[in-house]
Write a protein that holds these residues in place. Sequence first.
Motif, short mmCIF file in Angstrom:
data_model
loop_
_atom_site.label_atom_id
_atom_site.label_comp_id
_atom_site.label_asym_id
_atom_site.label_seq_id
_atom_site.Cartn_x
_atom_site.Cartn_y
_atom_site.Cartn_z
N VAL A 97 51.74 4.24 -38.55
CA VAL A 97 53.16 4.52 -38.79
C VAL A 97 53.99 3.28 -38.49
N GLU A 98 53.69 2.61 -37.40
CA GLU A 98 54.43 1.41 -37.02
C GLU A 98 54.30 0.33 -38.10
N VAL A 99 53.08 0.08 -38.55
CA VAL A 99 52.83 -0.94 -39.57
C VAL A 99 53.48 -0.56 -40.89
N SER A 100 53.40 0.72 -41.25
CA SER A 100 54.00 1.14 -42.52
C SER A 100 55.51 0.99 -42.49
N ARG A 101 56.13 1.26 -41.35
CA ARG A 101 57.59 1.07 -41.22
C ARG A 101 57.96 -0.40 -41.29
#
Length: 119
Positions: A97-101
């Motif tokens: 989630v962090e990387v996708s954001r």
Amino acid sequence: MEPNVRIEPASPVPPFEQLRAQLLDRMREGELPAGTRLPTVRHLAADLGVAPGTVARAYKELEAAGAIETRGRNGTVVAWSPDAGERRVQELAAQLVEVSRESAVPADRVRAIIDAALA
């Protein structure tokens, strides 16, 4: 405790991967419960007739996955438990989630990528 594992030299699967998969299977089956001390790299390598680097790589990958812990002079022990796998997936999901954001990948696209990987 000596894990019941074997390396098949004729297998197309690399020896380190055979060992990693077999140890993880033994953990899941309860033959190697959490807290079980594993043989040293050199000892297991000698027993299996493989290079110490083969065992070290399998142990390294299991440790990265959270299945085992290396405690220095106290040896390597099984850390896997039935809920450990789910905790690891939760940790990786948070990282995803962090990387996708950070990469501005839309949530629906991330879901599609996960669904494709699960298929």
